[in-house]
Design a protein around this motif. Structure first.
Motif, PDB file in Angstrom:
ATOM      1  N   UNK A   1       0.919  -1.342  -0.107  1.00 24.61           N
ATOM      2  CA  UNK A   1      -0.138   0.025   0.039  1.00 24.61           C
ATOM      3  C   UNK A   1       0.867   1.175   0.111  1.00 24.61           C
ATOM      4  N   UNK A   2       1.775   1.289   1.065  1.00 23.80           N
ATOM      5  CA  UNK A   2       2.810   2.485   0.932  1.00 23.80           C
ATOM      6  C   UNK A   2       3.507   2.632  -0.445  1.00 23.80           C
ATOM      7  N   UNK A   3       4.028   1.790  -1.023  1.00 24.07           N
ATOM      8  CA  UNK A   3       4.873   1.756  -2.024  1.00 24.07           C
ATOM      9  C   UNK A   3       4.103   1.973  -3.425  1.00 24.07           C
TER      10      UNK A   3
ATOM     11  N   UNK B   1       4.206   5.440  -5.437  1.00 25.97           N
ATOM     12  CA  UNK B   1       4.435   5.312  -6.852  1.00 25.97           C
ATOM     13  C   UNK B   1       3.494   6.361  -7.506  1.00 25.97           C
ATOM     14  N   UNK B   2       2.348   6.280  -7.168  1.00 27.03           N
ATOM     15  CA  UNK B   2       1.313   7.100  -7.854  1.00 27.03           C
ATOM     16  C   UNK B   2       1.522   8.492  -7.831  1.00 27.03           C
ATOM     17  N   UNK B   3       2.074   8.780  -6.551  1.00 29.90           N
ATOM     18  CA  UNK B   3       2.545  10.331  -6.385  1.00 29.90           C
ATOM     19  C   UNK B   3       3.670  10.477  -7.222  1.00 29.90           C
ATOM     20  N   UNK B   4       4.520   9.937  -7.463  1.00 29.47           N
ATOM     21  CA  UNK B   4       5.767  10.203  -8.139  1.00 29.47           C
ATOM     22  C   UNK B   4       5.511  10.166  -9.572  1.00 29.47           C
ATOM     23  N   UNK B   5       4.830   9.202 -10.356  1.00 30.70           N
ATOM     24  CA  UNK B   5       4.597   8.901 -11.677  1.00 30.70           C
ATOM     25  C   UNK B   5       3.400   9.179 -12.234  1.00 30.70           C
ATOM     26  N   UNK B   6       2.263   9.256 -11.431  1.00 37.08           N
ATOM     27  CA  UNK B   6       0.875   9.445 -11.981  1.00 37.08           C
ATOM     28  C   UNK B   6       0.079  10.639 -11.012  1.00 37.08           C
TER      29      UNK B   6
ATOM     30  N   UNK C   1      -5.810   7.518  -3.112  1.00 35.69           N
ATOM     31  CA  UNK C   1      -6.481   7.289  -1.988  1.00 35.69           C
ATOM     32  C   UNK C   1      -5.439   7.007  -0.755  1.00 35.69           C
ATOM     33  N   UNK C   2      -4.306   6.343  -1.352  1.00 35.30           N
ATOM     34  CA  UNK C   2      -3.319   5.811  -0.119  1.00 35.30           C
ATOM     35  C   UNK C   2      -2.562   7.133   0.355  1.00 35.30           C
TER      36      UNK C   2
ATOM     37  N   UNK D   1      -6.911   8.473   5.503  1.00 38.09           N
ATOM     38  CA  UNK D   1      -7.256   7.198   5.939  1.00 38.09           C
ATOM     39  C   UNK D   1      -6.444   6.354   4.997  1.00 38.09           C
ATOM     40  N   UNK D   2      -5.924   6.441   4.032  1.00 38.40           N
ATOM     41  CA  UNK D   2      -4.943   5.652   3.319  1.00 38.40           C
ATOM     42  C   UNK D   2      -3.906   5.445   3.804  1.00 38.40           C
ATOM     43  N   UNK D   3      -3.300   6.367   4.452  1.00 44.96           N
ATOM     44  CA  UNK D   3      -1.991   6.280   5.251  1.00 44.96           C
ATOM     45  C   UNK D   3      -2.063   5.362   6.418  1.00 44.96           C
ATOM     46  N   UNK D   4      -3.214   5.483   7.219  1.00 44.36           N
ATOM     47  CA  UNK D   4      -3.564   4.532   8.400  1.00 44.36           C
ATOM     48  C   UNK D   4      -3.726   3.193   7.808  1.00 44.36           C
TER      49      UNK D   4
END
Length: 327
Positions: A247-249, A253-258, A264-265, A269-272
């Motif tokens: 989930x964290x990776x 990955x989404x934040x970096x490339x997309x 949501x992660x 709530x996604x971080x928790x």
């Protein structure tokens, strides 16, 4: 500068419970693996990983409790605790990731090169890796630890309630510190998430294919069965690691490339959720050890039965002495 706002109440309740569970199971893991008859390069690495995992959730829990208490009491001491606890949680979690990746590489090399592999991945290699990984992770976090002071400032929120903000002026030049977080974030993305995910997954596949191939070629000797069980056990540990970090990776990955894709992660709530899955993966390792290692089961039986057998032995000795006196 960041606000010292208390975590959600359910997080404050769940984290200490998970801490107690992880602490209890990992103490058993360390004691069992480091017993004289079980001590080996693999068991030492598994014990080190258990120590890192326990330290991670320990300092993470301290961070959560400190945020909640200091955020409600508006106490500047919470800024000090959070600054140190957050950094230590990051350091120990990062060391756990790198050590698990090293364990995967070590087993992959031994599977692919059964004669030269154990010599290549010996104790000296493990010591060198431990030192290098510690220096790397500490260097990544050191710029954020070097602060002149830690201050607290009060501000009013939108609902007219007071919020304490923590401020830590860095020793390093401000212009340099503006670029350091982006550089470290890229290093973290590749060294702590993408590379470990790829390396561990490749190592799992290589070990499984190698074990199955040798089983077909060489038959089933007792030594081979023992090595196969150890390899399968470590493959399961790798699989749990990959699933726990996914989930964290995936969120990073989404934040970096997309960045345009809703993620949501990256929400609260996604971080928790990612942290909860990670801690559950810490707890699953002991089940793998119990199911796949007879040596671990034997050590576990000794630990559990020692307290019950010692009083019985003492009572038997006393009874025997009294019978001899009567005779």
């Amino acid at each position: 500068m960041y606000p010292l706002i208390g975590e959600a109440l359910y997080v404050l309740i769940i984290k200490p419970v998970l801490l107690i569970a992880v602490l209890s199971t990992n103490i058993i893991v360390v004691v069992a693996w480091l017993s004289p008859k079980n001590r080996s390069p693999v068991s030492i690495i598994l014990s080190v990983i258990a120590f890192y995992d326990t330290s991670t959730i320990l300092f993470s829990t301290i961070y959560t409790i400190s945020t909640y208490v200091a955020g409600n009491l508006l106490s500047v001491s919470g800024c000090y605790i959070n600054h140190l606890a957050g950094s230590l949680a990051f350091i120990f979690h990062s060391l756990s990731i790198l050590t698990t990746t090293y364990l995967a590489c070590q087993r992959c090399v031994i599977c692919l090169f059964p004669f030269s592999g154990p010599r290549i991945c010996g104790q000296k290699t493990t010591v060198v890796f431990s030192i290098v990984s510690f220096v790397l992770i500490t260097s990544m976090e050191m710029p954020f630890l070097l602060v002149r002071s830690i201050e607290g400032k009060m501000k009013m929120s939108d609902d007219n309630s007071s919020v304490l903000y923590c401020k830590a002026p860095y020793i390093i030049n401000k212009d340099i510190m503006n670029d350091i977080p982006d550089i470290i974030w890229l290093i973290r993305l590749f060294t702590l998430h993408l590379m470990p995910a790829f390396v561990v997954t490749f190592s799992m596949i290589a070990c499984v294919l190698t074990v199955n191939r040798r089983k077909m070629v060489s038959g089933r000797s007792s030594d081979q069965r023992s090595k196969k069980k150890t390899t399968v056990m470590l493959v399961l540990v790798m699989l749990i690691f990959v699933l726990g970090e996914f989930p964290t990776t995936f969120g990073i990955f989404l934040d970096a490339f997309l960045p345009a894709v809703p993620n949501w992660f990256s929400t609260e709530d996604g971080i928790h959720f990612g942290n909860f899955v990670l801690v559950i993966s810490f707890l699953l390792n002991i089940l793998v050890y119990v199911g796949m290692s007879k040596q671990f089961r034997d050590s576990l039986k000794e630990l559990l039965c020692r307290s019950s057998t010692e009083p019985k032995s003492q009572q038997t000795f006393i009874t025997g002495v009294s019978i001899c006196i009567e005779r």
